[in-house]
Design an enzyme around this catalytic site. Structure first.
Site, PDB file in Angstrom:
ATOM      1  N   ARG A 126       0.999  -1.091  -0.067  1.00 49.13           N
ATOM      2  CA  ARG A 126       0.336   0.284   0.055  1.00 49.13           C
ATOM      3  C   ARG A 126       0.597   1.320  -0.088  1.00 49.13           C
ATOM      4  O   ARG A 126       1.208   1.878   0.804  1.00 49.13           O
ATOM      5  CB  ARG A 126      -0.636  -0.192   1.303  1.00 49.13           C
ATOM      6  CG  ARG A 126      -2.449  -0.803   0.949  1.00 49.13           C
ATOM      7  CD  ARG A 126      -3.195  -0.625   1.995  1.00 49.13           C
ATOM      8  NE  ARG A 126      -4.843  -1.519   1.902  1.00 49.13           N
ATOM      9  CZ  ARG A 126      -5.726  -1.164   1.930  1.00 49.13           C
ATOM     10  NH1 ARG A 126      -5.974  -0.564   2.806  1.00 49.13           N
ATOM     11  NH2 ARG A 126      -6.692  -1.669   1.676  1.00 49.13           N
ATOM     12  N   GLN A 131      -1.512   2.642  -5.878  1.00 50.70           N
ATOM     13  CA  GLN A 131      -2.545   2.532  -5.783  1.00 50.70           C
ATOM     14  C   GLN A 131      -4.066   1.861  -6.506  1.00 50.70           C
ATOM     15  O   GLN A 131      -4.550   1.642  -6.721  1.00 50.70           O
ATOM     16  CB  GLN A 131      -3.598   4.042  -4.863  1.00 50.70           C
ATOM     17  CG  GLN A 131      -2.613   4.549  -3.670  1.00 50.70           C
ATOM     18  CD  GLN A 131      -2.718   6.365  -3.178  1.00 50.70           C
ATOM     19  OE1 GLN A 131      -3.337   6.741  -4.624  1.00 50.70           O
ATOM     20  NE2 GLN A 131      -2.760   6.292  -2.260  1.00 50.70           N
ATOM     21  N   ASP A 134      -3.960  -1.394  -6.459  1.00 54.61           N
ATOM     22  CA  ASP A 134      -4.631  -2.162  -5.716  1.00 54.61           C
ATOM     23  C   ASP A 134      -6.155  -2.663  -5.929  1.00 54.61           C
ATOM     24  O   ASP A 134      -7.391  -2.152  -5.393  1.00 54.61           O
ATOM     25  CB  ASP A 134      -5.046  -0.942  -5.089  1.00 54.61           C
ATOM     26  CG  ASP A 134      -5.196  -1.691  -3.245  1.00 54.61           C
ATOM     27  OD1 ASP A 134      -5.695  -3.100  -2.612  1.00 54.61           O
ATOM     28  OD2 ASP A 134      -5.281  -0.995  -2.215  1.00 54.61           O
ATOM     29  N   SER A 137      -8.672  -2.602  -2.240  1.00 52.52           N
ATOM     30  CA  SER A 137      -9.795  -1.569  -2.387  1.00 52.52           C
ATOM     31  C   SER A 137     -10.555  -1.646  -3.975  1.00 52.52           C
ATOM     32  O   SER A 137     -12.038  -1.129  -3.705  1.00 52.52           O
ATOM     33  CB  SER A 137      -8.720  -0.342  -3.162  1.00 52.52           C
ATOM     34  OG  SER A 137      -7.391  -0.845  -1.978  1.00 52.52           O
ATOM     35  N   TYR A 234      -3.584  -1.532   7.008  1.00 58.66           N
ATOM     36  CA  TYR A 234      -3.969  -1.940   8.117  1.00 58.66           C
ATOM     37  C   TYR A 234      -4.389  -2.882   9.187  1.00 58.66           C
ATOM     38  O   TYR A 234      -3.622  -2.257   9.840  1.00 58.66           O
ATOM     39  CB  TYR A 234      -3.650  -3.487   7.651  1.00 58.66           C
ATOM     40  CG  TYR A 234      -3.655  -3.975   5.682  1.00 58.66           C
ATOM     41  CD1 TYR A 234      -5.032  -4.037   5.075  1.00 58.66           C
ATOM     42  CD2 TYR A 234      -2.486  -3.622   5.395  1.00 58.66           C
ATOM     43  CE1 TYR A 234      -4.379  -4.084   3.870  1.00 58.66           C
ATOM     44  CE2 TYR A 234      -2.392  -3.695   3.529  1.00 58.66           C
ATOM     45  CZ  TYR A 234      -3.651  -4.359   2.514  1.00 58.66           C
ATOM     46  OH  TYR A 234      -3.715  -4.107   1.904  1.00 58.66           O
TER      47      TYR A 234
END
Length: 421
Positions: A126, A131, A134, A137, A234
């Site tokens: 992360r 991003q 990901d 997400s 996290y």
């Protein structure tokens, strides 16, 4: 180089690891793309759409992957029995997918044995430049949205406040447990539908995010929550004392809630139990719980994977697996873009359609699981622990090991006692 996109083999999976737009971009990067026949059917994408985008269509998964240099999927492929994919791939080929690598030791061992290089998309670090890669997400965002829609469908009353000639309908009260990507989207969706929203999370930084969406944050223990987040963003596994206190706070709050969505997950570990049977029994008839963590053991003690149940006191518990799959086309589009964004930096800028992987790159090191017949990811090796397959010993080494075992037996009793802790 050839990229293969086979049909997903997981039961009930509707997504596909490709979209027409992504195939066009992969072809533009110089790759040949082959898609298994019918791979996009669950996402309402026909073979003709893939062909028009520049892909060829293979009659079967075996045909698609046997000469492929790269295989892209949503879920881990079958690693045993008929149709096991790793054994059909050529040595040195690359598999990119969500592999559940931290909890699937046997699968990881099968990848290493097959000599394929694997990248687990759930392990992508992360960091800012990753991003767009990901998958957790992108899929969690859809899951949070869909969870509230599923709750609304099960809930037997209106959600927004309505003022009518016949009287005023009060707004529903929604409680979101876990304020990650899924939780934030659930808050936003519930607010858009007109619910009064509260939320809780072990990470204090999420309080501001909840309030920015119009929700109210329910704190448990601000002091203990100061150290509740990993460097990667996290949630950490909290001590038993915290969960005991959380249960007390939640038990009182949950009695008055109409809709509860639980989203709490800890990478590589079973989902924490946030809602006990006693809490469910305290809720009012007609209330709905949607457990987004049901595939990891569930946040609710009474949830059942793949089932929607109604308790004796009239509470509906929704345990639908793979909620992003209920938005299959959108979920597939986003997942495919994540894969494209991951693959593009690995592609040689001068020699089109070939890989030029920097094995020291932070993203690559973070999510590469197997390479050259070995498990190379430290997190995965640690998670495998005793489950990792032992290397075969020669007769001479076996004899040496036996002698060492005999010598150590007297001093290892205390160590043996500690193994269960």
């Amino acid at each position: 180089m050839k990229i293969a996109i086979p049909k997903e083999t997981r039961d009930g999976e509707t997504r596909v690891a490709a979209s027409a737009q992504v195939i066009q971009k992969l072809v533009g990067l110089g790759y040949d793309v082959v898609v298994e026949k019918g791979a996009g059917a669950g996402a309402s994408v026909s073979d003709d759409v893939f062909k028009e985008a520049g892909a060829s269509i293979a009659a079967s998964a075996a045909t698609a992957v046997k000469s492929a240099d790269i295989v892209m999927m949503i879920n881990p492929p079958k690693t045993s029995g008929a149709g096991a994919l790793p054994g059909q791939m050529k040595k040195g080929a690359v598999l990119i997918a969500q592999l559940s690598a931290l909890t699937s030791a046997d699968d990881v061992a099968a990848y290493a044995k097959a000599g394929i290089t694997t990248f687990a998309m759930e392990l992508v670090p992360r960091i800012s430049r990753a991003q767009s890669m990901d998958v957790l997400s992108s899929q969690a965002n859809l899951a949070g949205y869909r969870a509230v829609l599923e709750a609304a469908a099960e809930y037997g009353r209106g959600i927004p406040m309505m003022m009518t000639a016949a009287g005023t309908v009060p707004p529903a009260k929604a409680f979101i447990m876990g304020v990650g990507v899924a939780g934030l989207q659930a808050i936003a969706t519930a607010k858009r539908l007109g619910a009064i929203v509260t939320a809780t999370d072990v990470r204090p930084a999420t309080k501001e995010q909840v309030e920015s969406l119009g929700g109210k944050f329910l704190e448990v223990d601000p002091e203990m929550e100061k150290d509740a987040q990993t460097e990667g963003g996290y949630a950490k596994e909290m001590p038993k004392e915290y969960y005991d206190k959380q249960k007390q706070v939640v038990a009182e709050h949950i009695k008055k809630q109409d809709i509860v969505v639980t989203t709490a997950l800890i990478p590589g570990r079973p989902a924490p139990k946030l809602i006990t049977k006693a809490m469910v029994e305290s809720m009012q008839p007609g209330a709905v719980i949607v457990d987004l963590a049901v595939e990891a053991g569930g946040n609710c003690e009474m949830s059942e994977p793949g089932k929607t149940i109604t308790t004796p006191n009239g509470v509906t518990i929704v345990g639908i697996a793979n909620l992003p799959g209920r938005l299959a086309q959108t979920a597939s589009d986003l997942f495919a873009k994540n894969l494209l964004n991951f693959l593009t930096p690995l592609t040689d800028k001068e020699k089109k359609g070939t890989l030029a992987i920097d094995w020291d790159d932070e993203v690559v090191k973070g999510c590469c699981v197997t390479r050259d017949g070995e498990v190379v990811n430290e997190r995965v090796k640690e998670a495998m622990g005793a489950k990792a397959p032992a290397a075969k010993k020669s007769p001479a080494k076996k004899a040496e090991a036996a002698k060492a075992d005999d010598a150590d037996k007297g001093g290892d009793k205390d160590a043996d006692k500690d193994k269960g802790n």
